[in-house]
Design an enzyme around this catalytic site. Structure first.
Site, short mmCIF file in Angstrom:
data_model
loop_
_atom_site.label_atom_id
_atom_site.label_comp_id
_atom_site.label_asym_id
_atom_site.label_seq_id
_atom_site.Cartn_x
_atom_site.Cartn_y
_atom_site.Cartn_z
CG LEU A 282 -4.84 33.48 33.44
CD1 LEU A 282 -3.36 33.37 33.10
CD2 LEU A 282 -5.01 33.41 34.94
CG LEU B 25 -4.70 37.24 37.66
CD1 LEU B 25 -4.99 36.32 36.49
CD2 LEU B 25 -3.48 38.10 37.35
CB ALA B 26 -10.53 40.01 39.55
N GLY B 27 -8.94 41.28 41.83
CA GLY B 27 -8.91 42.19 42.97
C GLY B 27 -7.64 43.02 43.03
CG HIS C 213 -8.29 20.90 33.65
ND1 HIS C 213 -7.41 19.99 33.14
CD2 HIS C 213 -7.97 22.09 33.10
CE1 HIS C 213 -6.58 20.63 32.32
NE2 HIS C 213 -6.90 21.89 32.28
CG HIS D 140 -9.40 23.93 36.63
ND1 HIS D 140 -8.31 24.09 37.44
CD2 HIS D 140 -9.20 24.71 35.54
CE1 HIS D 140 -7.47 24.94 36.86
NE2 HIS D 140 -7.99 25.34 35.74
NE ARG E 60 -9.20 23.32 29.87
CZ ARG E 60 -8.69 24.35 30.50
NH1 ARG E 60 -9.40 24.99 31.40
NH2 ARG E 60 -7.47 24.76 30.25
NE ARG F 28 -11.55 28.70 33.23
CZ ARG F 28 -10.30 28.67 32.80
NH1 ARG F 28 -9.92 29.43 31.80
NH2 ARG F 28 -9.42 27.87 33.35
CB SER G 232 0.01 22.09 31.27
OG SER G 232 -0.40 22.78 30.10
#
Lengths: 641, 246
Positions: free
Chosen positions: A448, A50-52, A273, A408, A337, A442, A291
C-alpha cells in the site's frame, strides 16, 4: 526456450551521493512545467487503484489534462480495496526506535537483497507524507483514546509502524484516492473512462503516445493519444488462475507494453502468502486470504503421522507436530511469509496435510482460547473468524482453521528507472505493475505504501521532468492505425476459432501447470517441463477455444479469452526467468539451491542483479542485467532459527 | 445439489427482458453463489448459448461490484452478506431460485444482471471528498480525533457502494449510500469546513439522478452487506436541513 544476452543496464537515473539526499537532489534537478503549459499537456493513466487513482488525482490537481481508465464499473472497485493489514510509515510516533533508515533497512532485507537501495530509501522517506495526506483526506485510521493515531506491528519488523483501519486499510486508503479522483473529475481536470480495457500501447517516434482501448459495453475500439502514458494496472498473479487477486486482474496492459519495447523485470518473483483458506473443489474461482495477524495467537500444526484422518480434537498432544515451533524455535509461528509457506508445503508433500486433498495445515486457536478466553479472542479476530466460517461452513472457535499458501502479489513487473519511466520514453509504470521496490519478497503492509508513494509523490515530480519538453505534437496516424488494426485482428481471431473449450478451462489448466512447475518450489526439471507444455497448450488454445457472442456488445467471454491469451505468453517468460535464475531468493525457491537445513540459498555472486527481459518477436527474449549494489545494507543470509 | 434457476435475461438496455429457466446439477454446497453461476456459464458457452452476464471482481465481499436480487432479496436472504460471499450450503437441494438485476430507474440494465451504477460516482463528484491538494498536508498528529469519532466515522466509511440499498428500497432511494459518505466525513474534523455545502450538494445530486425519496422504510439497512445503520440518514437529513437554513 532460447534467450540471448543483451547489454547491461548501467544508468538507472538514480542520483549519486549520500542516500538520504538522493530524492531531494532528483526533485531539484527535475525540470518544472509552468502552470499555463500544464493545461496543454495530456496524460493517460490506466488503472485506478492506489497507484493509478492517486496519480490521476494528483496530476489533475497539478493542472494537467488527464484521462483515467479502468475496466470496472467505477474506479472505486480496484483491487487495492481488498488489502486488509495496513500501511507502514516511518513516523516513529511510538518512540520505539523507528526511523526512515530502519524502514529502509527492513524493506531491503525483507526483499532478500533484490531491491534497489535508492528506490527503497525514497519509499521510506515518502511513507511519512502518505499518512499525512491520507489523514487530511479523512481516512479514518484507528486512533488511541488520546486522539492520536494507533499503530500495530507486522511481519518482518520489530517496531510498531503499521497504520491501519481495522482489517480494511486498503479499502479506506483507496476510497481516499477515489474521492480525490472524483473531485478532479468534477473540476474537469480528469476525464474518467470506466468499463474500458486497454488493449495496446501507441508508440510513435520512439515515444509512448497513447492507448487503444475497448469500450466493454459497446465493444467500440477507441484511440486515445497523449503526451505521456502511465500504467498502474496492478499485478499478474492471476496467471496461476487461483490466487488472492480479483477475478479481473490481468496482465494485458503491461504485456502489450512489453511487446512494444518495455522491458519486463524479474517476472518469476511471486509472493506466496501462507494463510489462505485452502482450495475446496475443482469449481473454485479464487482464494481468500486470512490476515497474517492470526499467527500472533494461532498455533500451526499437522498430525505427526501420515494419513491420520481423525478429527483434530481426537488427535492427542503428543501426536501433533507444531512444525514451525519445532524448526524455527526463535520465531515460531511468526516466521516471514516465504518461510512459513514453504514449511507448510513440505509437511503436505510428506503426506501429513489435512482437509480435502491433503493440502492444508491447522491454524489452531484452542490454546489461545484457553489462555485468553473466548471473548478476548473474539474481540481481536472476530470478523476474521466469521469470514472463515462463512466460506468454509466450519466454526473456528470449535475446530481449528485450515490454511494453505496461495499466490498473493507479484514483485516482478515492467522495468522502470528511478523516475518510474520504462524503457519506452513517455511510458511510466507505477505500483504493483512495475518491479522496482520489493525485491524478491515483500513485507506485510509495504505494498500500500508503494502504490501511494508512486502515485501521490514520486510520479507527479518525475513525469514533469519528461513533460517539460512537451507537448510532443501530432501523433503519426500510421502508428495509431497499426495499433488499432492489431487489436481488431486479435479480437477477430479469438471470435473465429469457435472450438470446444472455454477460456476458463484453458486458464485453469495453465494455472495448475504454473503452480505445480513454477510455484512455491521450482526445479530445472519442472521449469523445463512447463516450458515444453505451455506452447502446446497455447497452440491448443488458438485452435480450440470457444468464444461466444460478438465483439460489438458486452462480452465477458471475449474479455476473458483475450486476457488468457496474454497469460500464456507471460507464463512462458516467467518460467524462463525462473530457469535462468539458479538461486533461491524470497518467494523464489529453486530446489537445487538450498543449504544443508533445506533453507533457501541465495547466490549473491552470480545473481545480485535485476533480470530485465526485452521482447523479441522471433521468440528469443534478450536478457539485460542491472547489477544491484548494496552500499548501505550489508548482504547477509536471512536466518530465523 | 440440483437446482432450478430462473434468471433475468436482457440483451441490452432497449431489450424488454424475460425470465429464463435453467437447471444446474451437481452443485457443491461449498460453492459460492457466483461459482455456481460460473459452472452454468461454462456449460452455456460450450452449448453455444450466451452466458449470463453479471458483475463481479474481488469475490471477497469488499469491492462492491457484484450484486443481484436473489429470491426477491438484494444479495440474497443471508444478512450482511455480499453475493460473492453467499454460499450454496444455504439453499435446499431441489430449490427454485430466482435471480434478477438491481432494479431502479437510475441504474439502467446494461445486460442481464449488469446494471450501470455510475450515478453513485456522480454523487461523490458533487462533494463526497475533503478538498485537500496532494503533497503538502500537515502532520497527521496535528489534529487529534476522538477515538469514538474515528470509530463511528469508520463504521460509516465501510460502505462498498454496491447499490443493494437502492435495489431494496420501495422508493428506489439512494439515501443510505449518500448518507454513509456524508456521515463519515461529517464526524471527522477534516470534514468540517465543507460539511454543510457537501451535504447540500450530494443530496441535490442524488435527487437530480432520479433516486426516490426516503420514507424510513428501513429495507436498505436490512440488506446492506456492511450493516450501515439507518441513523446515517438522520445525520444526513440534519446536515441538509442546516445547510438550507443558512
Amino acid at each position: 526456450m532460447k534467450y540471448a544476452a543483451g547489454d547491461e543496464i548501467r544508468d538507472t537515473k538514480a542520483p549519486a551521493g549520500p542516500i538520504e539526499d538522493r530524492w531531494e537532489k532528483r526533485k531539484f534537478s527535475a525540470k518544472l512545467v509552468n502552470p499555463a503549459n500544464k493545461r496543454k499537456l495530456n496524460v493517460i493513466v490506466v488503472g485506478t487503484g492506489l497507484a493509478g487513482g492517486s496519480a490521476a488525482a494528483t496530476l489533475g490537481e497539478l493542472g494537467y489534462n488527464v484521462k483515467s481508465f479502468c475496466y470496472q464499473d467505477s474506479p472505486r472497485r480496484a483491487h487495492s480495496i481488498a488489502a486488509q493489514g495496513g500501511i507502514n510509515a516511518a513516523k516513529n510516533y511510538r518512540g520505539d526506535g523507528d526511523s526512515i533508515y530502519r524502514l529502509f533497512y527492513d524493506t531491503v532485507k525483507g526483499g532478500d537483497f533484490r531491491a534497489r537501495e535508492s528506490n527503497v530509501y525514497r519509499l521510506a522517506q515518502v511513507s511519512v507524507n502518505i499518512i499525512d495526506q491520507a489523514v487530511a483526506q479523512g481516512v479514518p485510521f484507528a486512533r488511541e483514546y488520546g486522539g492520536l493515531l494507533d499503530t500495530r506491528s507486522f511481519g518482518g519488523a520489530q517496531v510498531s509502524r503499521t497504520f491501519y483501519a481495522r482489517g480494511q486499510t486498503g479499502q479506506q486508503l483507496l476510497l481516499g484516492a477515489y474521492q480525490a479522483l472524483e473531485r478532479q473529475v468534477a473540476a474537469g481536470t480528469v476525464e474518467m473512462f470506466t468499463r474500458h480495457e486497454m488493449l495496446d500501447l501507441i508508440v510513435a517516434d520512439g515515444r509512448a503516445r497513447g492507448v487503444i482501448v475497448r469500450d466493454m459495453v459497446t465493444g467500440e475500439i477507441e484511440r486515445h493519444v497523449a503526451d505521456a502514458v502511465v500504467l498502474a494496472t496492478g499485478g499478474y498473479g492471476n496467471v496461476f488462475f487461483l490466487s488472492t487477486n480479483a477475478k479481473g486482474c490481468n496482465t494485458t496492459a503491461i504485456w502489450r507494453a512489453h511487446e512494444r519495447g518495455a522491458y519486463f523485470a524479474n517476472p518469476c518473483y511471486t509472493q506466496i502468502h501462507p494463510t489462505c483458506i485452502p482450495v475446496s473443489g475443482e469449481y473454485q474461482s479464487k482464494l481468500t486470504l486470512m490476515s497474517e495477524s492470526l499467527r500472533n495467537d494461532g498455533r500451526v500444526w499437522v498430525p505427526l503421522r501420515k494419513g491420520d484422518d481423525r478429527v483434530p480434537g481426537d488427535i492427542p498432544e503428543d501426536e501433533r507436530d507444531y512444525y514451525l515451533e519445532r524448526i524455527y524455535p526463535a520465531f515460531g509461528n511468526l516466521v516471514p511469509r516465504d518461510i512459513a509457506s514453504r514449511a507448510a508445503k513440505n509437511v503436505c508433500d510428506e503426506g501429513r496435510g489435512v482437509g480435502p486433498g491433503g493440502l492444508g495445515v491447522y491454524l489452531d486457536f484452542r490454546d489461545a482460547i484457553n489462555r485468553l478466553g473466548r471473548d478476548a479472542v473474539e474481540k481481536k479476530y472476530g470478523n476474521l473468524f466469521e469470514m472463515y466460517e462463512r466460506i468454509t461452513g466450519e466454526n473456528p472457535y470449535e475446530t481449528p482453521m485450515r490454511i494453505y499458501p496461495a499466490v498473493h502479489y507479484t514483485m516482478g513487473g515492467l522495468w522502470v528507472d528511478y523516475d518510474l519511466q520504462s524503457t519506452i520514453p513517455g511510458l511510466f509504470v507505477i505500483g504493483e505493475a512495475n518491479f522496482s521496490d520489493h525485491g524478491a519478497n515483500r513485507l506485510g503492509a509495504s505494498a500500500l505504501m508503494q502504490g501511494l508513494a508512486d502515485g501521490y509523490f514520486v510520479l507527479p515530480t518525475t513525469i514533469g521532468d519528461y513533460l517539460a519538453a512537451g507537448p510532443f505534437g501530432e501523433v503519426e496516424e500510421e502508428a495509431v492505425a497499426e495499433a488499432e488494426i492489431k487489436v481488431r485482428s486479435k479480437i477477430e481471431r479469438l471470435l473465429s476459432v469457435n472450438g470446444t473449450r472455454t477460456p476458463d478451462s484453458f486458464h485453469r489448466e495453465l494455472g495448475r501447470l504454473m503452480w505445480d512447475h513454477c510455484g512455491m518450489e521450482r526445479t530445472e526439471e519442472s521449469l523445463r517441463k512447463a516450458l515444453e507444455r505451455i506452447p502446446e497448450l497455447r497452440t491448443e488454445f488458438w485452435e480450440n477455444v470457444k468464444v461466444s457472442g460478438t465483439a460489438e456488445e458486452l462480452n465477458q467471454v471475449l474479455e476473458k479469452a483475450g486476457r488468457v491469451a496474454d497469460f500464456f505468453d507471460l507464463a512462458e517468460l516467467m518460467c524462463l526467468d525462473a530457469l535462468v535464475r539458479t538461486e533461491s531468493c524470497g518467494g523464489h525457491f529453486r530446489a537445487e539451491s538450498q543449504d544443508a537445513d533445506g533453507e533457501a540459498l541465495r547466490d549473491d555472486e552470480n545473481f545480485a542483479h535485476v533480470s530485465a527481459w526485452e521482447y523479441s518477436p522471433e521468440g528469443v527474449p534478450v536478457l539485460h542485467k542491472e547489477v544491484l549494489e548494496y552500499e548501505y545494507v550489508k548482504m547477509t543470509q536471512r536466518s530465523y532459527k | 445439489m440440483n437446482l432450478t434457476l430462473k434468471v433475468w435475461r436482457q440483451s441490452g438496455p432497449t431489450d424488454s427482458g424475460r425470465m429464463v429457466t435453467y437447471r444446474v446439477e451437481d452443485v457443491s454446497p461449498d460453492m459460492s453463489f457466483l461459482e455456481m453461476l460460473d459452472v452454468l456459464n461454462e456449460r452455456l458457452i460450450i452449448e453455444g448459448d450466451d452466458p449470463i452476464a453479471f458483475d463481479h471482481d474481488c469475490r471477497e465481499g469488499i469491492c462492491g461490484m457484484c450484486g443481484m436480487v436473489i429470491n426477491g432479496v438484494a444479495h440474497g436472504e443471508q444478512r450482511a452478506t455480499t453475493t460473492c460471499q453467499l454460499h450454496m450450503r444455504h439453499f435446499e437441494d431441489g430449490a427454485v431460485i430466482t435471480i434478477e438485476p438491481w432494479r431502479a430507474a437510475p441504474f439502467p440494465v446494461v445486460k442481464d444482471l449488469v446494471v450501470d451504477r455510475s450515478a453513485f460516482d456522480r454523487i461523490i463528484q458533487a462533494g463526497g471528498f475533503v478538498s485537500v491538494p496532494a503533497g503538502s498536508a500537515p502532520d497527521a498528529h496535528s489534529v487529534p480525533v476522538r477515538k469514538e469519532d474515528a470509530d463511528a466515522a469508520f463504521d460509516a466509511a465501510t460502505c462498498i457502494g454496491c447499490g443493494a440499498c437502492v435495489a431494496a428500497c420501495p422508493n428506489g432511494s439512494a439515501s443510505l449510500f449518500t448518507a454513509a459518505k456524508i456521515t463519515h466525513l461529517s464526524l471527522l474534523p477534516q470534514g468540517q469546513p465543507e460539511r454543510l455545502t457537501r451535504a447540500r450538494a450530494m443530496v441535490d445530486q442524488m435527487d437530480a439522478e432520479g433516486f426516490g425519496g426516503c420514507t424510513n422504510t428501513g429495507e436498505c439497512t436490512a440488506v446492506c452487506p456492511k450493516g450501515i445503520p439507518l441513523d446515517a440518514i438522520a445525520q444526513m437529513n440534519g446536515d441538509y436541513l442546516k445547510a438550507n437554513a443558512k
